[in-house]
Motif scaffolding. Structure first.
Motif, PDB file in Angstrom:
ATOM      1  N   ARG A 168       1.436   3.135  -0.178  1.00  0.00           N
ATOM      2  CA  ARG A 168       1.607   2.307   1.021  1.00  0.00           C
ATOM      3  C   ARG A 168       0.574   2.521   2.107  1.00  0.00           C
ATOM      4  O   ARG A 168       0.383   1.676   2.954  1.00  0.00           O
ATOM      5  N   ARG A 169      -0.100   3.625   2.119  1.00  0.00           N
ATOM      6  CA  ARG A 169      -1.090   3.869   3.165  1.00  0.00           C
ATOM      7  C   ARG A 169      -2.448   3.255   2.843  1.00  0.00           C
ATOM      8  O   ARG A 169      -3.352   3.303   3.662  1.00  0.00           O
ATOM      9  N   VAL A 170      -2.590   2.725   1.658  1.00  0.00           N
ATOM     10  CA  VAL A 170      -3.885   2.199   1.233  1.00  0.00           C
ATOM     11  C   VAL A 170      -3.871   0.681   1.143  1.00  0.00           C
ATOM     12  O   VAL A 170      -4.801   0.022   1.588  1.00  0.00           O
ATOM     13  N   TYR A 171      -2.823   0.113   0.564  1.00  0.00           N
ATOM     14  CA  TYR A 171      -2.815  -1.315   0.284  1.00  0.00           C
ATOM     15  C   TYR A 171      -2.301  -2.134   1.458  1.00  0.00           C
ATOM     16  O   TYR A 171      -1.392  -1.746   2.166  1.00  0.00           O
ATOM     17  N   THR A 172      -2.881  -3.324   1.615  1.00  0.00           N
ATOM     18  CA  THR A 172      -2.446  -4.268   2.633  1.00  0.00           C
ATOM     19  C   THR A 172      -1.558  -5.318   1.976  1.00  0.00           C
ATOM     20  O   THR A 172      -1.461  -5.384   0.737  1.00  0.00           O
ATOM     21  N   GLN A 173      -0.962  -6.158   2.791  1.00  0.00           N
ATOM     22  CA  GLN A 173      -0.134  -7.235   2.256  1.00  0.00           C
ATOM     23  C   GLN A 173      -0.959  -8.162   1.364  1.00  0.00           C
ATOM     24  O   GLN A 173      -0.480  -8.651   0.352  1.00  0.00           O
ATOM     25  N   SER A 174      -2.225  -8.383   1.708  1.00  0.00           N
ATOM     26  CA  SER A 174      -3.061  -9.252   0.872  1.00  0.00           C
ATOM     27  C   SER A 174      -3.298  -8.628  -0.507  1.00  0.00           C
ATOM     28  O   SER A 174      -3.401  -9.358  -1.501  1.00  0.00           O
ATOM     29  N   HIS A 175      -3.366  -7.303  -0.595  1.00  0.00           N
ATOM     30  CA  HIS A 175      -3.472  -6.651  -1.909  1.00  0.00           C
ATOM     31  C   HIS A 175      -2.223  -6.934  -2.739  1.00  0.00           C
ATOM     32  O   HIS A 175      -2.310  -7.282  -3.920  1.00  0.00           O
ATOM     33  N   ASP A 185      -0.062  -9.367  -2.359  1.00  0.00           N
ATOM     34  CA  ASP A 185      -0.027 -10.794  -2.688  1.00  0.00           C
ATOM     35  C   ASP A 185      -0.909 -11.093  -3.899  1.00  0.00           C
ATOM     36  O   ASP A 185      -0.526 -11.873  -4.785  1.00  0.00           O
ATOM     37  N   TYR A 186      -2.081 -10.471  -3.955  1.00  0.00           N
ATOM     38  CA  TYR A 186      -2.994 -10.669  -5.085  1.00  0.00           C
ATOM     39  C   TYR A 186      -2.357 -10.176  -6.393  1.00  0.00           C
ATOM     40  O   TYR A 186      -2.395 -10.870  -7.416  1.00  0.00           O
TER      41      TYR A 186
END
Length: 123
Positions: free
Chosen positions: A68-75, A77-78
């Motif tokens: 959770r500290r690395v990925y964003t919502q766009s990651h 979603d992809y």
């Protein structure tokens, strides 16, 4: 989407046997799905099932780690988009067969190759 419920805070587990019911367990549905996710969108995952545990495997799961500290919502979603794309073409995915197997911990060094379409479909 066939996932293990409830989803965890650090990982999602896809039920590969439900995702790919046409692939028998001896053709490694978890590995086949993990490979397809990587080929389709570069999504790295790990099989936890028949390749790892052999005949003792109760399930064939594909683990998607979510730090959770690395990925964003766009990651995220992809990843979802890639999984849905693979879902749409899942009937075309074929299983794999072992071409090399170590005497122990085979999932670390195993070599697999695609199964012919004629061999993959069993009645």
């Amino acid at each position: 989407m066939p996932i293990v419920q409830p989803p965890g805070g650090h990982a999602i587990y896809i039920d590969a046997r439900a995702f790919l019911p046409h692939i028998p367990t001896d053709r490694f549905p978890g590995v086949a799905l993990a490979n397809e996710l990587y080929l389709e969108g570069g999504i790295r995952s790990v099989e936890i099932g028949t390749l790892m545990f052999g005949a003792a495997a109760k399930m064939d799961l594909v683990r998607l780690a979510i730090p959770r500290r690395v990925y964003t919502q766009s990651h995220i979603d992809y990843v979802v988009e890639v999984i849905l794309d693979v879902w749409k073409t899942r009937e075309q995915i074929r299983g794999l067969q072992l071409s090399y197997e170590a005497p122990f911990l085979r999932h670390f060094t195993a070599r697999l190759e695609p199964v012919d379409a004629a061999v993959a479909v069993r009645t």
